[in-house]
Design a protein around this motif. Structure first.
Motif, short mmCIF file in Angstrom:
data_model
loop_
_atom_site.label_atom_id
_atom_site.label_comp_id
_atom_site.label_asym_id
_atom_site.label_seq_id
_atom_site.Cartn_x
_atom_site.Cartn_y
_atom_site.Cartn_z
N TYR A 250 -2.66 -2.06 -11.39
CA TYR A 250 -3.38 -3.31 -11.16
C TYR A 250 -3.56 -3.56 -9.66
N THR A 251 -2.51 -3.28 -8.90
CA THR A 251 -2.60 -3.45 -7.44
C THR A 251 -3.66 -2.54 -6.86
N ALA A 252 -3.69 -1.28 -7.32
CA ALA A 252 -4.67 -0.31 -6.82
C ALA A 252 -6.09 -0.73 -7.19
N ILE A 253 -6.28 -1.23 -8.41
CA ILE A 253 -7.61 -1.68 -8.84
C ILE A 253 -8.11 -2.80 -7.94
N ILE A 254 -7.26 -3.79 -7.71
CA ILE A 254 -7.65 -4.92 -6.85
C ILE A 254 -7.94 -4.45 -5.44
N PHE A 255 -7.05 -3.58 -4.92
CA PHE A 255 -7.22 -3.13 -3.53
C PHE A 255 -8.50 -2.32 -3.35
N PHE B 224 0.83 -1.20 0.00
CA PHE B 224 0.00 0.00 0.00
C PHE B 224 0.87 1.25 0.00
N ARG B 225 1.94 1.24 0.79
CA ARG B 225 2.84 2.40 0.82
C ARG B 225 3.50 2.62 -0.54
N ASN B 226 3.91 1.53 -1.19
CA ASN B 226 4.51 1.65 -2.51
C ASN B 226 3.51 2.17 -3.54
N MET B 227 2.22 1.83 -3.31
CA MET B 227 1.18 2.19 -4.26
C MET B 227 0.85 3.68 -4.21
N ILE B 228 0.86 4.27 -3.02
CA ILE B 228 0.45 5.67 -2.89
C ILE B 228 1.62 6.64 -2.96
N SER B 229 2.86 6.14 -2.98
CA SER B 229 4.01 7.04 -2.96
C SER B 229 4.22 7.79 -4.26
#
Length: 538
Positions: free
Chosen positions: A43-48, A28-33
């Protein structure tokens, strides 16, 4: 309505807890940085966010308006039932942080799942969920700073629920039941989802602040290491200096081990080995002269922030090695007068800059990084200048800009700089380090003690047979008596900068002829203009 409001607020606590737990996870930290998500991060953000929307559905309660009845959510919904839920929280946040792709896809996932559950509101609720993701992404595109404003995010979440209520009234049938449903659940759902979006945003912002604080701590540690290693690397990359540097790295970074090699042989190794390791090159003039190896206790210790920090540390140590190389070239130079000018890097300027960076780390990390980049570029250009007899005006101007970028930060932007440069001049050549010492003289002496705005203007004009260069400042200037003898004997008529100006004047005359020396115009309290002409040499 009040009973539903209490239940919704109670369930909201569960949603906030899940959001908080998610922010503790590395993915999550890597996704929002990053400002722009990579394909994998999208893709990670869509799934989350899609999954979070589904969780928001299941965390709600089934609702029957006539007669009034609240129940725990089931896996299927009867035709006369609806769901009071938090589905739009994940979808709205997905659109705000991930853009159209993430917002739309998360809306499709959460909205499609809602349609599968059934109930007489299934279609309008599904459509409203998809619309919420797209609308949030559109708002983010129009106002990129929206994620820094919790109140506006609250209004977006509440607006998404208002849209859903409107679609239920317009599309759900029978109409009487849909109207009764909206009358009961509209206010609780609008408030709860708006508050949920704002709280989720605040949690994400707290993560971002933690990242900034961690980056500031790491930057401060890097500068402390650089300050300690500076004295040891003055002698270059030797087994003795490598051993000292490895010891410092081992202690300061709490490593399992640290090692340095010169590309052929290992110069030093302190501590143990580990499969969790990071390597960083040591460069000098764009040539790899060695490798730093950092051994960590476990793989989980190697975060993206750590990697970035180690890369920056390697660059600083490379700059120190380049400083050592500059000293070596200085000692070997036959023409001491010219090499004093070309190889010098004022230690006071260097340490003042580092102290400025240290003070900025906590209050403005981005400005600190800008200063470090400018310092690295400035030092590299200084070192490059020792190897050439002529360099382009473009390189000279870039060197000046690096120097002034640092000084503007140090002087808290009290120095205003303007450039008027004909692009056709930039490929012309002149002796290296011609402009920067003149500008440094204006900053150090012309602006000394000046309270008002300090203004500096660099002008380079292309004429038919030659190029004219002007450096103007609004500093203290000099008296008419001193100005008469200034160009004739600058070594005796400038405080502390005489050798530099004298060498510039001499090198210009030796390279281009006696007519190409420095000229001065000045009046006390009205500043000074230094100007000269050079012929066109490509």
């Amino acid at each position: 309505m009040y009973e539903l409001m209490l239940i919704m607020l109670e369930r909201l606590g569960l949603i906030v807890m899940l959001a908080f737990i998610a922010t503790r996870l590395r993915f999550f930290r890597n996704m929002i940085s990053p400002a722009v998500l990579s394909r994998k991060q999208q893709y990670t953000a869509i799934i989350f966010f899609g999954a979070f929307g589904i969780i928001g559905t299941y965390s709600g309660v089934t609702f029957q308006a006539e007669p009034f009845l609240l129940q725990r959510l089931k896996t299927d919904i009867f035709n006369h039932e609806a769901i009071a839920n938090f589905r739009v929280i994940g979808v709205v946040l997905g659109g705000l942080f991930g853009g159209y792709k993430v917002g739309t896809a998360a809306g499709l996932i959460a909205g499609g799942h809602r349609m599968l559950l059934g109930g007489f509101t299934t279609f309008p609720c599904g459509i409203a969920t998809i619309a919420a993701g797209i609308s949030a992404a559109w708002i983010r595109a129009k106002n990129p700073e929206i994620t820094a404003k919790p109140l506006l995010v609250f209004l977006i979440g509440a607006g998404a629920e208002m849209l859903q209520m409107a679609l239920i009234v317009l599309l759900a049938r029978p109409y009487t039941e849909s109207l009764a449903l909206v009358q009961h659940i509209a206010l609780p759902m609008i408030l709860a989802n708006g508050i949920g979006c704002a709280l989720f945003l605040l949690i994400i912002k707290s993560v971002a602040k933690e990242e900034e604080k961690a980056a500031a701590v790491q930057s401060q540690k890097v500068l402390r290491i650089a300050e300690q290693t500076l004295i040891h690397l003055k002698s270059g990359l030797t087994p003795q200096s490598a051993d000292k540097v490895c010891t410092i790295l081992y202690k300061e970074l709490n490593l399992k081990g640290a090692a340095i090699d010169d590309g052929k042989n290992q110069l030093s190794h302190i501590g143990g080995l580990s499969s969790a390791a990071v390597s960083a090159p040591l460069n000098s003039r764009d040539t790899i002269i060695g490798t730093l190896k950092f051994y960590f206790h476990s793989q989980k210790d190697i975060t993206s922030l750590k990697k970035e920090t180690l890369s920056g540390l390697a660059n600083l140590l490379s700059s120190q090695l380049e400083l050592a190389e500059a000293d070596r070239l200085y000692n070997l130079a036959k023409d001491a007068e010219i090499n004093v000018l070309q190889a010098q890097i004022n230690p006071h300027f260097l340490f003042n800059t580092l102290n400025t960076v240290i003070s900025l780390i906590r209050i403005n990390p981005e400005k600190a990084r800008t200063a470090l980049r400018s310092l690295s570029k400035f030092i590299r250009q200084n070192l490059y200048s020792t190897t050439v007899s002529l360099q382009t005006l473009e390189d000279e101007v870039e060197h000046v800009k690096s120097y002034l970028s640092i000084e503007q930060i140090r002087f808290e932007d009290r120095i205003a700089v303007s450039y008027q440069i004909d692009d056709s001049c930039l490929h012309n050549k002149l002796p290296p380090l011609t402009l920067q010492p003149i500008i440094e003289n204006a900053v150090k002496h012309g602006f000394k003690g000046k309270i008002e705005k300090c203004e500096l203007k660099v002008t380079i004009r292309d004429y038919q047979d030659n190029i004219a260069l002007y450096i103007e400042d609004n500093g203290s200037g000099v008296s008419e008596d001193n100005l008469v003898n200034l160009a004739a004997d600058v070594s005796r008529n400038t405080e502390g900068s005489g050798i530099a100006l004298y060498n510039i004047n001499k090198r210009l005359q030796m390279t281009f002829g006696s007519d190409c020396g420095l000229n001065f115009k000045s009046r006390p309290d009205y500043g000074m203009t230094v100007y000269f002409n050079i012929p066109k040499i490509s």
